[in-house]
Design a protein around this motif. Structure first.
Motif, PDB file in Angstrom:
ATOM      1  N   MET A   1     -21.597  -4.205 -15.101  1.00 17.99           N
ATOM      2  CA  MET A   1     -21.610  -5.552 -14.577  1.00 17.99           C
ATOM      3  C   MET A   1     -21.471  -5.563 -13.055  1.00 17.99           C
ATOM      4  N   PHE A   2     -20.624  -4.723 -12.533  1.00 19.09           N
ATOM      5  CA  PHE A   2     -20.396  -4.682 -11.091  1.00 19.09           C
ATOM      6  C   PHE A   2     -21.688  -4.407 -10.340  1.00 19.09           C
ATOM      7  N   PHE A   3     -22.502  -3.450 -10.825  1.00 20.01           N
ATOM      8  CA  PHE A   3     -23.740  -3.095 -10.136  1.00 20.01           C
ATOM      9  C   PHE A   3     -24.759  -4.221 -10.190  1.00 20.01           C
ATOM     10  N   ARG A   4     -24.805  -4.958 -11.321  1.00 23.72           N
ATOM     11  CA  ARG A   4     -25.721  -6.087 -11.422  1.00 23.72           C
ATOM     12  C   ARG A   4     -25.346  -7.178 -10.422  1.00 23.72           C
ATOM     13  N   SER A   5     -24.078  -7.463 -10.287  1.00 25.75           N
ATOM     14  CA  SER A   5     -23.667  -8.511  -9.345  1.00 25.75           C
ATOM     15  C   SER A   5     -23.938  -8.078  -7.908  1.00 25.75           C
ATOM     16  N   LYS A   6     -23.800  -6.802  -7.613  1.00 23.96           N
ATOM     17  CA  LYS A   6     -24.116  -6.282  -6.275  1.00 23.96           C
ATOM     18  C   LYS A   6     -25.610  -6.391  -5.998  1.00 23.96           C
ATOM     19  N   LYS A   7     -26.432  -6.174  -7.027  1.00 21.45           N
ATOM     20  CA  LYS A   7     -27.874  -6.220  -6.864  1.00 21.45           C
ATOM     21  C   LYS A   7     -28.341  -7.628  -6.497  1.00 21.45           C
ATOM     22  N   LYS A   8     -27.691  -8.655  -7.042  1.00 22.15           N
ATOM     23  CA  LYS A   8     -28.043 -10.038  -6.742  1.00 22.15           C
ATOM     24  C   LYS A   8     -27.870 -10.334  -5.258  1.00 22.15           C
ATOM     25  N   HIS A   9     -26.902  -9.708  -4.665  1.00 21.34           N
ATOM     26  CA  HIS A   9     -26.594  -9.960  -3.258  1.00 21.34           C
ATOM     27  C   HIS A   9     -27.149  -8.871  -2.339  1.00 21.34           C
ATOM     28  N   GLY A  10     -28.002  -8.045  -2.845  1.00 17.59           N
ATOM     29  CA  GLY A  10     -28.525  -6.917  -2.087  1.00 17.59           C
ATOM     30  C   GLY A  10     -29.347  -7.296  -0.873  1.00 17.59           C
ATOM     31  N   MET A  11     -30.014  -8.444  -0.889  1.00 19.99           N
ATOM     32  CA  MET A  11     -30.856  -8.854   0.230  1.00 19.99           C
ATOM     33  C   MET A  11     -30.091  -9.684   1.263  1.00 19.99           C
ATOM     34  N   GLU A  12     -28.867 -10.014   0.976  1.00 21.66           N
ATOM     35  CA  GLU A  12     -28.082 -10.805   1.905  1.00 21.66           C
ATOM     36  C   GLU A  12     -27.545  -9.919   3.028  1.00 21.66           C
ATOM     37  N   VAL A  13     -27.474 -10.490   4.216  1.00 23.04           N
ATOM     38  CA  VAL A  13     -26.921  -9.766   5.354  1.00 23.04           C
ATOM     39  C   VAL A  13     -25.874 -10.645   6.016  1.00 23.04           C
ATOM     40  N   SER A  14     -24.993 -10.019   6.706  1.00 20.42           N
ATOM     41  CA  SER A  14     -23.968 -10.746   7.445  1.00 20.42           C
ATOM     42  C   SER A  14     -24.429 -10.969   8.877  1.00 20.42           C
ATOM     43  N   ILE A  15     -24.008 -12.054   9.448  1.00 23.21           N
ATOM     44  CA  ILE A  15     -24.349 -12.352  10.839  1.00 23.21           C
ATOM     45  C   ILE A  15     -23.706 -11.334  11.789  1.00 23.21           C
ATOM     46  N   ASN A  16     -22.691 -10.633  11.297  1.00 20.75           N
ATOM     47  CA  ASN A  16     -21.997  -9.631  12.111  1.00 20.75           C
ATOM     48  C   ASN A  16     -22.496  -8.207  11.858  1.00 20.75           C
ATOM     49  N   ASP A  17     -23.528  -8.042  11.015  1.00 24.70           N
ATOM     50  CA  ASP A  17     -24.084  -6.715  10.757  1.00 24.70           C
ATOM     51  C   ASP A  17     -24.715  -6.145  12.021  1.00 24.70           C
ATOM     52  N   THR A  18     -24.509  -4.869  12.240  1.00 24.61           N
ATOM     53  CA  THR A  18     -25.117  -4.191  13.382  1.00 24.61           C
ATOM     54  C   THR A  18     -26.584  -3.935  13.073  1.00 24.61           C
ATOM     55  N   ILE A  19     -27.463  -4.345  13.997  1.00 28.46           N
ATOM     56  CA  ILE A  19     -28.896  -4.131  13.783  1.00 28.46           C
ATOM     57  C   ILE A  19     -29.478  -3.129  14.767  1.00 28.46           C
ATOM     58  N   ASP A  20     -28.767  -2.900  15.867  1.00 28.34           N
ATOM     59  CA  ASP A  20     -29.259  -1.977  16.878  1.00 28.34           C
ATOM     60  C   ASP A  20     -28.108  -1.656  17.818  1.00 28.34           C
ATOM     61  N   VAL A  21     -28.401  -0.895  18.845  1.00 28.04           N
ATOM     62  CA  VAL A  21     -27.404  -0.533  19.847  1.00 28.04           C
ATOM     63  C   VAL A  21     -28.002  -0.861  21.209  1.00 28.04           C
ATOM     64  N   ASP A  22     -27.206  -1.457  22.101  1.00 29.44           N
ATOM     65  CA  ASP A  22     -27.738  -1.770  23.433  1.00 29.44           C
ATOM     66  C   ASP A  22     -27.753  -0.520  24.306  1.00 29.44           C
ATOM     67  N   LYS A  23     -28.210  -0.660  25.541  1.00 27.39           N
ATOM     68  CA  LYS A  23     -28.376   0.506  26.419  1.00 27.39           C
ATOM     69  C   LYS A  23     -27.059   1.203  26.763  1.00 27.39           C
ATOM     70  N   ASP A  24     -25.929   0.478  26.597  1.00 27.98           N
ATOM     71  CA  ASP A  24     -24.617   1.073  26.867  1.00 27.98           C
ATOM     72  C   ASP A  24     -23.983   1.669  25.620  1.00 27.98           C
ATOM     73  N   GLY A  25     -24.681   1.592  24.484  1.00 29.59           N
ATOM     74  CA  GLY A  25     -24.152   2.153  23.246  1.00 29.59           C
ATOM     75  C   GLY A  25     -23.321   1.175  22.440  1.00 29.59           C
ATOM     76  N   ASN A  26     -23.260  -0.086  22.869  1.00 34.77           N
ATOM     77  CA  ASN A  26     -22.508  -1.100  22.128  1.00 34.77           C
ATOM     78  C   ASN A  26     -23.341  -1.623  20.969  1.00 34.77           C
ATOM     79  N   PRO A  27     -22.695  -1.927  19.836  1.00 32.63           N
ATOM     80  CA  PRO A  27     -23.465  -2.436  18.700  1.00 32.63           C
ATOM     81  C   PRO A  27     -24.042  -3.819  18.989  1.00 32.63           C
ATOM     82  N   LEU A  28     -25.267  -4.055  18.546  1.00 29.10           N
ATOM     83  CA  LEU A  28     -25.948  -5.329  18.707  1.00 29.10           C
ATOM     84  C   LEU A  28     -26.049  -5.978  17.329  1.00 29.10           C
ATOM     85  N   THR A  29     -25.520  -7.193  17.194  1.00 30.83           N
ATOM     86  CA  THR A  29     -25.497  -7.877  15.898  1.00 30.83           C
ATOM     87  C   THR A  29     -26.455  -9.062  15.892  1.00 30.83           C
ATOM     88  N   TYR A  30     -26.668  -9.621  14.705  1.00 36.19           N
ATOM     89  CA  TYR A  30     -27.484 -10.831  14.597  1.00 36.19           C
ATOM     90  C   TYR A  30     -26.882 -11.962  15.430  1.00 36.19           C
TER      91      TYR A  30
END
Length: 121
Positions: A1-30
């Motif tokens: 059951m746990f894996f099925r519930s995780k799969k439902k939310h698999g395409m969701e992302v957080s606004i605070n997720d790191t998507i890249d790194v800037d030129k100084d090496g700091n994480p860049l988020t949404y």
């Protein structure tokens, strides 16, 4: 059951997720990307408002009103001045400067049509 519930939310992302790194090496988020866009929009809105105000000063005000607004708020390359300084410069009383300024700002507020944030009471 746990894996099925995780799969439902698999395409969701957080606004605070790191998507890249800037030129100084700091994480860049949404959130970083979104806030940059908002600040650009706000800056453009401000420039549009400023241009409209400059246009109103030139077209809607009488010469004396225009001169007082230009001197009071530091338009057209002038430094902003106090009512007392403007009165001294024009050879009139400070209270007369205040009345003319108030009348001119009211004219501009009406002519602008929209709400201008810095004209709010």
């Amino acid at each position: 059951m746990f894996f099925r519930s995780k799969k439902k939310h698999g395409m969701e992302v957080s606004i605070n997720d790191t998507i890249d790194v800037d030129k100084d090496g700091n994480p860049l988020t949404y959130l970083d990307i979104i806030s940059v866009e908002e600040s650009i929009d706000a800056e453009l809105d401000l420039k549009v408002h400023i241009n409209k105000i400059r246009e109103l000063v030139d077209t809607e005000l009488l010469p004396r009103e225009k001169e007082i607004i230009v001197l009071r708020y530091g338009l057209k390359g002038y430094q902003p001045r106090t009512q007392r300084e403007v009165a001294r410069h024009l050879g009139i009383s400070r209270s007369y400067v205040s009345r003319i300024e108030k009348k001119a700002l009211e004219k501009m507020k009406i002519a602008f049509g929209d709400t201008i944030p810095f004209f709010e009471d």
